[in-house]
Each structure stands twice: as structure tokens, then as C-alpha cells.
Write an enzyme that holds these catalytic residues in place. Structure first.
Site, PDB file in Angstrom:
ATOM      1  N   GLU A 112       0.830  -1.205   0.000  1.00 49.01           N
ATOM      2  CA  GLU A 112       0.000   0.000   0.000  1.00 49.01           C
ATOM      3  C   GLU A 112       0.855   1.242   0.000  1.00 49.01           C
ATOM      4  O   GLU A 112       1.923   1.265   0.603  1.00 49.01           O
ATOM      5  CB  GLU A 112      -0.810   0.047   1.293  1.00 49.01           C
ATOM      6  CG  GLU A 112      -2.052  -0.748   1.219  1.00 49.01           C
ATOM      7  CD  GLU A 112      -3.194  -0.077   1.995  1.00 49.01           C
ATOM      8  OE1 GLU A 112      -4.057  -0.803   2.435  1.00 49.01           O
ATOM      9  OE2 GLU A 112      -3.209   1.159   2.131  1.00 49.01           O
ATOM     10  N   CYS A 125       2.749   8.618   1.756  1.00 47.90           N
ATOM     11  CA  CYS A 125       3.095   7.712   2.840  1.00 47.90           C
ATOM     12  C   CYS A 125       3.543   6.405   2.189  1.00 47.90           C
ATOM     13  O   CYS A 125       2.750   5.749   1.508  1.00 47.90           O
ATOM     14  CB  CYS A 125       1.859   7.499   3.721  1.00 47.90           C
ATOM     15  SG  CYS A 125       2.121   6.296   5.027  1.00 47.90           S
ATOM     16  N   CYS A 132       4.638  -6.584   7.878  1.00 50.19           N
ATOM     17  CA  CYS A 132       5.488  -6.071   8.955  1.00 50.19           C
ATOM     18  C   CYS A 132       5.655  -7.141  10.021  1.00 50.19           C
ATOM     19  O   CYS A 132       4.681  -7.783  10.414  1.00 50.19           O
ATOM     20  CB  CYS A 132       4.868  -4.820   9.568  1.00 50.19           C
ATOM     21  SG  CYS A 132       5.907  -4.049  10.828  1.00 50.19           S
ATOM     22  N   CYS A 136       2.510  -5.026  16.210  1.00 49.96           N
ATOM     23  CA  CYS A 136       1.935  -4.152  17.245  1.00 49.96           C
ATOM     24  C   CYS A 136       0.440  -4.462  17.341  1.00 49.96           C
ATOM     25  O   CYS A 136      -0.221  -4.712  16.331  1.00 49.96           O
ATOM     26  CB  CYS A 136       2.171  -2.687  16.883  1.00 49.96           C
ATOM     27  SG  CYS A 136       3.927  -2.287  16.812  1.00 49.96           S
ATOM     28  N   CYS A 139      -2.306  -2.437  15.187  1.00 50.18           N
ATOM     29  CA  CYS A 139      -1.985  -2.088  13.797  1.00 50.18           C
ATOM     30  C   CYS A 139      -2.390  -3.203  12.837  1.00 50.18           C
ATOM     31  O   CYS A 139      -2.002  -4.359  13.013  1.00 50.18           O
ATOM     32  CB  CYS A 139      -0.490  -1.799  13.671  1.00 50.18           C
ATOM     33  SG  CYS A 139       0.005  -1.385  11.989  1.00 50.18           S
ATOM     34  N   GLY A 179       5.336  -1.787   7.237  1.00 52.15           N
ATOM     35  CA  GLY A 179       6.705  -2.208   7.516  1.00 52.15           C
ATOM     36  C   GLY A 179       7.450  -1.347   8.508  1.00 52.15           C
ATOM     37  O   GLY A 179       7.026  -0.253   8.870  1.00 52.15           O
ATOM     38  N   GLU A 180       8.588  -1.875   8.950  1.00 47.26           N
ATOM     39  CA  GLU A 180       9.459  -1.188   9.896  1.00 47.26           C
ATOM     40  C   GLU A 180      10.723  -0.749   9.143  1.00 47.26           C
ATOM     41  O   GLU A 180      11.572  -1.597   8.820  1.00 47.26           O
ATOM     42  CB  GLU A 180       9.778  -2.147  11.071  1.00 47.26           C
ATOM     43  CG  GLU A 180      10.870  -1.681  12.001  1.00 47.26           C
ATOM     44  CD  GLU A 180      10.752  -0.221  12.410  1.00 47.26           C
ATOM     45  OE1 GLU A 180       9.679   0.197  12.875  1.00 47.26           O
ATOM     46  OE2 GLU A 180      11.756   0.510  12.256  1.00 47.26           O
ATOM     47  N   SER A 232       7.920   5.717  17.411  1.00 50.84           N
ATOM     48  CA  SER A 232       6.607   5.297  17.909  1.00 50.84           C
ATOM     49  C   SER A 232       6.746   4.829  19.351  1.00 50.84           C
ATOM     50  O   SER A 232       7.074   3.682  19.615  1.00 50.84           O
ATOM     51  CB  SER A 232       6.059   4.161  17.046  1.00 50.84           C
ATOM     52  OG  SER A 232       5.798   4.627  15.750  1.00 50.84           O
ATOM     53  N   LEU A 233       6.494   5.738  20.281  1.00 51.12           N
ATOM     54  CA  LEU A 233       6.687   5.409  21.701  1.00 51.12           C
ATOM     55  C   LEU A 233       5.427   4.733  22.253  1.00 51.12           C
ATOM     56  O   LEU A 233       5.488   3.651  22.820  1.00 51.12           O
ATOM     57  CB  LEU A 233       7.013   6.686  22.477  1.00 51.12           C
ATOM     58  CG  LEU A 233       7.692   6.484  23.817  1.00 51.12           C
ATOM     59  CD1 LEU A 233       9.026   5.762  23.663  1.00 51.12           C
ATOM     60  CD2 LEU A 233       7.908   7.819  24.517  1.00 51.12           C
ATOM     61  N   HIS A 234       4.305   5.402  22.125  1.00 49.20           N
ATOM     62  CA  HIS A 234       2.979   4.829  22.411  1.00 49.20           C
ATOM     63  C   HIS A 234       2.669   4.509  23.866  1.00 49.20           C
ATOM     64  O   HIS A 234       1.532   4.178  24.213  1.00 49.20           O
ATOM     65  CB  HIS A 234       2.703   3.588  21.569  1.00 49.20           C
ATOM     66  CG  HIS A 234       2.707   3.833  20.089  1.00 49.20           C
ATOM     67  ND1 HIS A 234       2.356   5.032  19.522  1.00 49.20           N
ATOM     68  CD2 HIS A 234       3.030   3.022  19.045  1.00 49.20           C
ATOM     69  CE1 HIS A 234       2.461   4.944  18.208  1.00 49.20           C
ATOM     70  NE2 HIS A 234       2.868   3.751  17.896  1.00 49.20           N
ATOM     71  N   CYS A 351      -3.282   5.896   9.334  1.00 46.54           N
ATOM     72  CA  CYS A 351      -2.238   5.207  10.094  1.00 46.54           C
ATOM     73  C   CYS A 351      -2.781   3.920  10.684  1.00 46.54           C
ATOM     74  O   CYS A 351      -3.823   3.917  11.330  1.00 46.54           O
ATOM     75  CB  CYS A 351      -1.777   6.046  11.276  1.00 46.54           C
ATOM     76  SG  CYS A 351      -0.982   7.549  10.833  1.00 46.54           S
TER      77      CYS A 351
END
Ligand code: SAH
Length: 358
Positions: A112, A125, A132, A136, A139, A179-180, A232-234, A351
Site C-alpha cells: 500500500e 506515505c 510487517c 503491534c 496495527c 513495515g518497519e 513510535s513510543l505509544h 495510520c
């Protein structure tokens, strides 16, 4: 047509000595020098490299046989050389004009990317992996599993595709798709350089978002790029972060924050922290206070992302009062903060909603 089956190029006709076949990856993402060297290896004059460069990045050519300034015979010879452009498999437009694309790659994998227009900007984006591996909990991409890294050309292609579709220059790129990125560092750096030098997007308009992989932020800093790093702390503590992000087990929040501090020192650039807001989970005023404590003395910025619903998880987005209360605490603590209301929600393009399906 698989990438592998066409990566061996015909040897140059004009050369007297029989040269071995030259294997190169698809051409998108290669700089002027690389392309000139390749053209030269093919027995063509160097200026054809410049022509090839312009046709790839300015005209968005999809086949070498379409480059009308090339000699006919040579065009035939290199017609099968892969340029590295994907096909748009599916395209949907959200009411806010955000466009979500499913792109089909040479090996048929689907990724995507999203085009986000405003009056002044066109942001893309981009994905850096097919799927990924980080999984998480909130996600959609992670729920679909992981297939492989994207090559440099497959990352740059996404930007060229959106540019072509919108008929407008892309001004900003965020590495926040599937993905990371820091698990695919070489291709990430290659793509950043190409987007900057070949596609012409200022480095300061590029943002890389990572969940944080041990040592990779430091390694990224060594490249001394001018891009923005978003982490990305979250969650404001280890226990909560582990609940949301499986990778946090292997890389405790204290270590991650220490590496971010090093990044700031090494680059002189601030870090932007992303913080998803999940109702009743991490959105209470005490979480905001704890977050402020984590970031004290840090040259940083907090980007709050109210949760975008996905079917595979039953989190809830906090209401406006809760969001504003969280913002207020951070501001009182002198933390620079903004709220990112993701666009493209209705097209499942926001997101966390990216998956390889409609
Ligand atoms: N792997 C990178 C880039 C991924 S996506 C990273 O983790 O940073 C970009 C951002 O969207 C990340 O901060 C990610 O945590 C966030 N995100 C994921 N799922 C989301 C959801 N359902 N709602 C809102 N944000 C989400």
C-alpha cells in the site's frame, strides 16, 4: 515477469571483447552516475545516461523501449531491462481526497501507499516492507504478517506513482506505510538519497517513523541525514509498552530513550515521538505526566495519534475531552505537542489501517 528472470542484461553489441552479462537491479532508484556507468557498459555514449535519468525521473517512463531519443536498435535490445515500476492494482479516493493505492510488484506481492494532498503539499506515505514483523497490537499491517523487505526501487517507485497519478510534484514523504523502516536500513537510506537527489524532494521534507530497533537509530544517525526521525513510543513506561508492542520486550524503553538522546546529540536534530491514544489504555492524565517525565530535557516533539479503528482489535479512540486533557498536561509540562488526525480514514488509508487488501 519476475524481477529475477530479467535482471541479466544483454552484453553490449559494440564491444569487441566478449563481456560477461551485467546483472543490475531495476533502474529506478539509481542515480545519474550509476545510470551513466550502466549505459557505458552497454557500449553507449555517456550522454545517454543523462537522457535515461531524465526519462525515468522527469517523464516517468515505464519501458526503455519508449525512450524515443534512444537509437531504435538499442531500444529493442534493452526493451526487457526492468525499469522497476509497479502497477496500480487498486485505487480508492477518500472524501478528503486522500488516495489509497494497492501496488502490485514484479513478484505479484501487493503493498500500500497513500497520497495525501493539501493546497500546498502533496505527501506520500510509503511502505518499506511487504507486511510487517513487529505485530503491534493496534496495527492492521502487523496482523497480516510479514513477507519481505522492499528494494530501493520499490520504495522510490511509490513516490513516482503518486506523482504521476496526481500529475503534481510530491513535496513530502513519510516512511509510515507498511513495515518497519529500520529493519530495511540499506534500502531505506538508498531510497532517501534517491528521493532527495533524483526525485528532488528536500531531505527536511522526509520523515522516517520507527518503533525502535536496538542500535539502528544510532546507525541511522551516522549517515548525517537531514530527515526527521519519528519514534513510535505509544506508552510512557515499560509495562504498558510491552503490552502494545511485542518488540519492547527485547528493547526496553529506557534503552530506546537513551539511544534517542544519542541521536539528538549526534545529529543536532530533534526527535518526534508518536503516541497513539487508546481510550482507557494509555490516555489518562497520569500517562501524560509520566510521558512528560520520560521526555524531560529532550529536544523533542510529541505527535498524538488518536487510534484509527481496525477490525482485528477492540481498542477505542478517546473522545475529544480526553484528547484535549492529555494535550493540556503535556503543554503544562512544556512539551511541544500536536494531534494528528489521520486522513483517509474512510478509505482504510489512515495510520495503522494499511494492509494488502481493499
Ligand atoms: N513501523 C513504523 C511505521 C509504521 S506506521 C513505526 O512503527 O513507527 C506509522 C504510525 O502509525 C506508527 O506510529 C504506528 O504505531 C501508528 N499506528 C499503527 N496502527 C495505528 C492505528 N490503528 N491507529 C493510529 N495509529 C496507528
Amino acid at each position: 515477469m519476475s524481477a529475477k528472470s530479467v535482471s541479466v542484461l544483454p552484453s553490449p553489441k559494440t564491444s569487441v571483447v566478449q563481456q560477461p552479462n551485467i546483472s543490475i537491479p531495476p533502474l529506478v532508484g539509481a542515480g545519474l552516475e550509476e545510470l551513466t556507468a550502466w549505459v557505458h557498459d552497454q557500449g553507449q555514449p555517456a550522454y545517454r545516461g543523462k537522457q535515461l535519468y531524465e526519462w525515468i525521473y522527469q517523464k516517468g517512463v515505464r519501458s526503455l523501449s519508449d525512450i524515443s531519443v534512444f537509437p531504435k536498435d538499442w531500444r529493442k535490445e534493452v526493451a526487457e531491462v526492468p525499469i522497476g515500476r509497479s502497477n496500480i492494482h487498486y485505487r480508492s479516493v477518500a472524501p478528503d481526497d486522500t488516495v489509497k493505492y494497492l501496488l502490485q510488484l514484479a513478484d505479484s506481492q501487493i503493498i500500500e501507499c497513500v497520497g495525501i494532498p493539501t493546497e500546498k503539499r502533496l505527501t506520500v506515505c510509503v511502505s518499506t516492507q511487504v507486511g510487517c514483523p513487529m505485530a503491534c497490537d493496534f496495527c492492521a499491517t502487523g496482523k497480516g504478517g510479514y513477507k519481505r523487505n522492499l528494494a530501493r526501487y520499490e520504495i522510490v517507485d511509490q513516490v513516482l506513482t503518486v506523482q504521476e497519478d496526481f500529475q503534481r510534484r510530491v513535496s513530502h514523504v513519510v516512511f509510515m506505510g507498511m513495515g518497519e523502516p529500520l529493519l530495511n536500513t540499506d534500502n531505506l537510506i538508498g531510497a532517501i538519497k534517491s528521493l532527495n537527489q533524483d526525485v528532488g524532494i528536500g531531505q527536511r521534507n522526509l520523515t522516517v517513523s520507527t518503533v525502535g530497533i536496538r542500535d539502528r537509530i544510532r546507525q541511522f544517525a551516522q549517515h548525517q541525514l537531514q530527515v526527521t526521525l519519528a519514534v513510535s513510543l505509544h506508552a510512557p513506561n515499560q509495562a504498558l509498552r510491552e503490552q502494545l508492542i511485542p518488540n519492547a520486550h527485547a528493547y526496553p524503553i529506557e534503552d530506546l530513550l537513551a539511544e534517542c538522546r544519542e541521536y539528538v546529540k549526534m545529529t543536532g536534530r530533534r526527535v518526534s515521538f508518536e503516541y497513539i491514544l487508546l481510550a482507557g489504555v494509555n490516555d489518562l492524565p497520569e500517562h501524560a505526566l509520566e510521558l512528560a517525565r520520560c521526555l524531560r530535557g529532550f529536544q523533542s516533539h510529541v505527535n498524538l495519534i488518536p487510534y484509527n479503528p481496525i477490525t482485528e482489535a477492540d481498542y477505542k479512540r478517546p473522545n475529544q475531552n480526553r484528547i484535549q486533557a492529555f494535550v493540556k498536561v503535556l503543554k503544562q509540562q512544556q512539551i511541544a505537542v500536536s494531534v494528528r488526525y489521520s486522513r483517509g480514514l474512510e478509505a482504510d488509508a489512515a495510520c495503522g489501517q494499511l494492509r494488502a487488501s481493499k
